[in-house]
Design a protein around this motif. Structure first.
Motif, PDB file in Angstrom:
ATOM      1  N   UNK A   1       1.274 -34.036  -0.995  1.00  0.00           N
ATOM      2  CA  UNK A   1       0.938 -35.304  -0.352  1.00  0.00           C
ATOM      3  C   UNK A   1       1.684 -35.530   0.968  1.00  0.00           C
ATOM      4  N   UNK A   2       3.008 -35.513   0.901  1.00  0.00           N
ATOM      5  CA  UNK A   2       3.771 -35.841   2.113  1.00  0.00           C
ATOM      6  C   UNK A   2       3.681 -34.739   3.174  1.00  0.00           C
TER       7      UNK A   2
ATOM      8  N   UNK B   1       6.501 -45.026 -13.370  1.00  0.00           N
ATOM      9  CA  UNK B   1       5.131 -44.730 -13.795  1.00  0.00           C
ATOM     10  C   UNK B   1       4.599 -43.493 -13.088  1.00  0.00           C
ATOM     11  N   UNK B   2       5.469 -42.896 -12.280  1.00  0.00           N
ATOM     12  CA  UNK B   2       5.191 -41.642 -11.595  1.00  0.00           C
ATOM     13  C   UNK B   2       4.127 -41.796 -10.520  1.00  0.00           C
ATOM     14  N   UNK B   3       2.981 -42.427 -10.893  1.00  0.00           N
ATOM     15  CA  UNK B   3       1.959 -42.660  -9.885  1.00  0.00           C
ATOM     16  C   UNK B   3       1.371 -41.371  -9.335  1.00  0.00           C
ATOM     17  N   UNK B   4       1.243 -40.354 -10.174  1.00  0.00           N
ATOM     18  CA  UNK B   4       0.512 -39.173  -9.714  1.00  0.00           C
ATOM     19  C   UNK B   4      -0.942 -39.561  -9.508  1.00  0.00           C
ATOM     20  N   UNK B   5      -1.577 -38.974  -8.502  1.00  0.00           N
ATOM     21  CA  UNK B   5      -2.967 -39.315  -8.226  1.00  0.00           C
ATOM     22  C   UNK B   5      -3.861 -38.548  -9.201  1.00  0.00           C
ATOM     23  N   UNK B   6      -4.582 -39.264 -10.064  1.00  0.00           N
ATOM     24  CA  UNK B   6      -5.321 -38.592 -11.142  1.00  0.00           C
ATOM     25  C   UNK B   6      -6.469 -37.739 -10.630  1.00  0.00           C
ATOM     26  N   UNK B   7      -6.954 -38.031  -9.414  1.00  0.00           N
ATOM     27  CA  UNK B   7      -8.097 -37.287  -8.895  1.00  0.00           C
ATOM     28  C   UNK B   7      -7.654 -36.088  -8.080  1.00  0.00           C
ATOM     29  N   UNK B   8      -6.359 -35.842  -8.052  1.00  0.00           N
ATOM     30  CA  UNK B   8      -5.876 -34.695  -7.305  1.00  0.00           C
ATOM     31  C   UNK B   8      -5.129 -33.742  -8.219  1.00  0.00           C
TER      32      UNK B   8
ATOM     33  N   UNK C   1       6.981 -33.796  -5.994  1.00  0.00           N
ATOM     34  CA  UNK C   1       6.280 -34.472  -4.916  1.00  0.00           C
ATOM     35  C   UNK C   1       7.271 -35.234  -4.035  1.00  0.00           C
TER      36      UNK C   1
ATOM     37  N   UNK D   1      -3.971 -35.496 -15.878  1.00  0.00           N
ATOM     38  CA  UNK D   1      -4.379 -35.777 -17.255  1.00  0.00           C
ATOM     39  C   UNK D   1      -4.146 -34.587 -18.171  1.00  0.00           C
ATOM     40  N   UNK D   2      -3.982 -33.412 -17.582  1.00  0.00           N
ATOM     41  CA  UNK D   2      -3.801 -32.208 -18.395  1.00  0.00           C
ATOM     42  C   UNK D   2      -2.327 -31.846 -18.580  1.00  0.00           C
TER      43      UNK D   2
ATOM     44  N   UNK E   1      -4.959 -31.026 -13.471  1.00  0.00           N
ATOM     45  CA  UNK E   1      -4.922 -32.432 -13.092  1.00  0.00           C
ATOM     46  C   UNK E   1      -3.870 -33.150 -13.926  1.00  0.00           C
TER      47      UNK E   1
ATOM     48  N   UNK F   1      -3.727 -25.775 -10.415  1.00  0.00           N
ATOM     49  CA  UNK F   1      -5.034 -26.427 -10.357  1.00  0.00           C
ATOM     50  C   UNK F   1      -5.260 -27.427 -11.471  1.00  0.00           C
TER      51      UNK F   1
END
Lengths: 236, 394
Positions: free
Chosen positions: B119-120, B104-111, B169, B155-156, B153, B151
Motif C-alpha cells: 500500500x504505502x 482491528x488491523x484494517x487489512x483491505x479485504x479486496x486486496x 504493511x 479472509x484466508x 486474501x 496471493x
C-alpha cells in the motif's frame, strides 16, 4: 408453427404475434412481427439512456455523500420522496416544461431510477468498516484515494444492487412512454384499439422478458464485480 | 539523521532508520467546557526505542498517538519528529512516512496480502519491481511463505497471520517511526504472546522508534523501553523505564495501575544471571571424598553437586553419599536445571512447581554456575527495593 401455438389459446396467439405481422385492429397498417421488434429497440434505447443518466448522477453523488458522511439524511429522504411520486404524474407534470416526446419520458425515468442507485451507493460506502477507512487514511491515502481504492470497490456489490433495482423499474415503467408521445413496448399495451388483446399480451410478455433478462444479467455482473477477497469473506 | 520530507525512490537507505520523537506540551481539547483529552503532554522518545502509552480508558493514550500522524489535530503545543514539527507537513505525506498498525488491523479485504503490504510503497510511487522485492522481503521477515501467501486474501488468513501482515504493511516503506494502537489486542493470549516476542525480535533488527498504545500493563512492561502512564484527562502520571515504574511508582495512581503484584512483575524483567547465587561444591566421580566433605562444611548448600567432565551437573549428593574414600559415580538425586538467561519469575515458578528447595543454574553450555533458592529471590527483591527507595523519584 401455428398449429401447436393455437393449442395454447390466446397465449399462443400472442407469441405468434411476435413473429408474424398482421393487419391492425383498426385496419390499414401492419402490426406485429418485425414492427414489434422495432418497438423493443425503442424500449431498450429509452431505458438505457435513462439508466445511464441516472447512474451518471446518482453514483458520484452517492459516493461523495457516503465518503463525507454528511447530508446522508438528504440522500435517504430525497430518495424516499422520489419513490413516492408516481412516474405517470411526473410525465404529466413534465409536459409543461419539456413538452411531449422522448426527453419527457427519459427525464421522468431518470428521476425514477436515481433513488435506488443513490441510496445503495451511499449505503455501500457507509457500510465500509470505519477501521478500514482509518487504516487507509493512516497509511497516507488522500480522501480521493480512500474513496477510489477502498470505499468504491467495497461498495460495488450494493451499488450494483441499486442499479439492478432501477433497471427493472425503468424497463417496466418505460411502458408509459406512448402516453407522452414516445415509442416503446408500451404501444401495444396502451393502444388497444390498434393491437387488440393479442398485441397487448404480446407486449406485456416482451416487457416481462426484458425485465427478467436484465435482472439476471446484472446479477451476473454483480458477481463479476464483487472483489474476490469479498466473495471469500461471504463464504466463510 | 534527518527527516525526509519527500519520498526517495532510490532505496530504503534514503529514509532515516529511526526518528527521535518529542511531545512538547501537546494538547488536544475537544470540548472547551470539559477536561482535555490530552493535557500538556511532554515527553521525549529517543530514536530506536519503544515508548508505550498506557492508561485506563479515557486517559487519552490513543488520542496522544493519533496526534503524531495528524489523524487528530493538535489544539496546542507541538510534536517534533527529528526536530521538525508535524504541523509543518502535509498530513497524507506525513503519514506515508509513519508506520501505522491498529487493533482491528484494517487489512483491505479486496486486496491480496501482497497488495496490502504494498500500500504505502505504491502511494510513494515506487517502481513495481522494487515493490515486489520489498514484499518478498517482508513476507520472509514475518515468517510467511511468499509462494503460498502472496496471493491470499485477508479472509484466508488466521488472526495471527493477519496481524503479521498488518505489521509488515506498517513497516513496508521503512518508516522511521511506527505507531501501534493495541496491535495485539484482539488476539488469543497464546498467539498474542508469540506475536509480542516476534515483534521484539523484529525490533531488535529494524530498530524503529515505536509508539505503542495498550491498556494492558503487563504488555506495556514487556514491550516498552519506556512507559508513559496516563491518567484520566490525558495527564502524564509517570514516564520511566519499566523497572523504574515497578520499583518506584510516582504516586498512588501509578502504584495502583501497575498493580499490587508489581513485585512479581519485576521478577519477569529480571534475569537469573542478575541474582547473587549460592555456591555448591562441585565434585567429580572418583575424586577424593574427604576434600568434598571439607568443601561441603563451608558451603551455603548442604549438598554437593556431581558434575561430569565438562562441568555439567548430573545429580545431588547428600553428605551420606560422600562417606567413602572416593566420590561415587552417581546417580544422585535429580536436579532442576535453570538457565542463566531465564527470567527470575520463570525460575521461581519452576521452583514452586517442582517443589524443590534448590534450582541448579547453568550457562548456555550447560555448565554449573550456581544454586538458586526461593530465599535468594527474596533477598534479591529486598535489595532491589532498597535501591529503589534511595533512587530519586520523578
Amino acid at each position: 408453427m401455428s398449429l401447436p401455438l393455437a393449442a395454447l389459446g390466446e397465449f399462443g396467439d400472442a407469441v405468434q404475434f411476435l413473429f408474424q405481422s398482421r393487419e391492425s385492429q383498426a385496419g390499414g397498417a401492419e402490426v406485429g412481427g418485425a414492427q414489434i421488434w422495432g418497438l423493443v429497440l425503442d424500449h431498450l434505447r429509452l431505458s438505457a439512456v435513462a439508466l445511464l443518466a441516472a447512474i451518471a448522477v446518482a453514483v458520484p453523488a452517492g459516493l461523495v455523500l457516503g465518503h463525507t458522511g454528511r447530508f446522508g439524511f438528504l440522500a435517504i429522504n430525497l430518495s424516499n420522496v422520489g419513490r413516492a411520486v408516481p412516474t405517470l404524474a411526473l410525465v404529466a407534470f413534465l409536459v409543461a416544461f419539456l413538452g411531449v416526446g422522448f426527453w419527457n419520458v427519459t427525464f421522468a425515468l431518470v428521476l425514477l431510477a436515481i433513488p435506488p442507485i443513490l441510496t445503495n451507493t451511499y449505503t455501500g460506502v457507509r457500510q465500509v468498516d470505519p477501521e478500514m477507512v482509518d487504516a487507509a487514511r493512516g497509511q497516507g491515502m488522500t480522501g480521493a484515494q480512500v474513496l477510489g481504492r477502498v470505499e468504491l470497490p467495497l461498495a460495488l456489490p450494493l451499488l450494483t444492487d441499486g442499479v439492478r433495482i432501477s433497471t427493472v423499474n425503468v424497463i417496466a415503467t418505460a411502458t408509459l412512454a406512448p402516453l407522452a408521445g414516445a415509442s416503446s413496448l408500451g404501444d401495444p399495451i396502451v393502444s388497444f384499439g390498434v393491437y387488440g388483446d393479442t398485441g397487448r399480451l404480446a407486449g406485456s410478455l416482451l416487457v416481462a422478458a426484458l425485465a427478467i433478462g436484465a435482472d439476471a444479467g446484472i446479477a451476473a455482473l454483480r458477481r463479476a464485480l464483487t472483489p474476490r477477497g469479498l466473495r471469500l469473506t461471504a463464504s466463510t | 539523521m534527518t527527516a525526509s520530507a519527500t519520498a526517495h525512490p532510490e532505496g530504503p537507505s534514503a529514509f532515516p532508520q529511526a526518528a527521535a520523537l518529542s511531545f512538547r506540551e501537546a494538547t488536544k481539547v475537544y470540548d472547551p467546557a470539559a477536561e482535555p483529552a490530552v493535557d500538556r503532554l511532554s515527553l521525549e522518545v529517543p530514536a530506536g526505542e519503544i515508548c508505550v502509552l498506557v492508561g485506563p480508558s479515557g486517559s487519552g493514550k490513543t488520542t496522544a498517538m493519533r496526534l503524531v500522524n495528524r489523524m487528530i489535530e493538535l489544539t496546542s503545543g507541538d510534536i517534533l519528529l527529528d526536530g521538525v514539527s508535524v504541523r509543518e507537513r502535509e498530513p497524507a505525506e506525513l503519514r506515508r512516512h509513519i508506520g501505522y498498525a491498529i487493533q482491528q488491523i484494517g487489512l483491505f479485504p479486496h486486496r491480496t496480502v501482497a497488495e496490502n503490504i504494498a500500500t504505502v510503497p505504491r502511494l510513494l510511487g515506487w517502481p513495481e519491481d522494487r515493490i515486489r522485492a520489498r514484499v518478498e522481503e517482508l513476507l520472509a521477515i514475518i515468517d510467511l511463505d511468499p509462494e503460498e501467501m502472496r496471493h491470499r486474501y485477508p479472509a484466508q488468513l488466521s488472526g495471527g497471520q493477519r496481524q503479521r501482515v498488518g505489521v509488515a504493511r506498517a513497516i513496508a516503506a521503512d518508516p522511521p517511526l511506527l505507531l501501534m494502537d493495541e496491535p495485539f489486542g484482539a488476539i488469543d493470549p497464546i498467539t498474542r504472546e508469540r506475536l509480542q516476542n516476534e515483534f521484539l525480535r523484529l525490533q531488535r533488527e529494524i530498530r524503529k522508534t515505536v509508539v505503542f498504545v495498550t491498556h494492558d500493563i503487563d504488555e506495556a512492561i514487556k514491550m516498552g523501553d519506556r512507559i508513559a502512564v496516563l491518567r484520566a484527562g490525558g495527564v502524564l502520571a509517570q514516564y520511566a523505564p519499566p523497572e523504574q515504574l515497578l520499583l518506584a511508582p510516582a504516586d498512588d495512581f501509578v502504584a495502583d495501575f501497575v498493580g499490587a503484584d508489581r513485585g512479581l512483575k519485576r521478577l519477569a524483567l529480571e534475569r537469573v544471571r542478575d541474582v547473587r547465587l549460592w555456591h555448591a561444591p562441585a565434585v567429580r566421580a572418583g575424586a577424593p571424598a574427604a576434600a568434598a566433605r571439607d568443601e561441603l562444611e563451608r558451603a551455603e548448600v548442604g549438598y554437593a553437586l556431581l558434575v561430569d567432565d565438562a562441568g555439567r551437573p548430573r545429580g545431588w549428593l547428600a553428605p551420606a553419599d560422600l562417606g567413602g574414600d572416593a566420590v561415587p559415580a552417581g546417580p544422585g538425586s535429580p536436579v532442576l536445571l535453570i538457565d542463566r538467561a531465564d527470567t527470575v519469575r520463570d525460575a521461581l515458578s519452576r521452583l514452586l512447581q517442582e517443589e524443590v528447595a534448590y534450582g541448579v543454574v547453568v550457562d548456555d553450555d550447560g555448565v554449573l554456575d550456581g544454586v538458586l533458592s526461593i530465599e535468594l529471590i527474596e533477598d534479591f527483591l529486598r535489595a532491589e527495593g532498597r535501591r529503589a527507595a534511595e533512587a530519586p523519584v520523578r
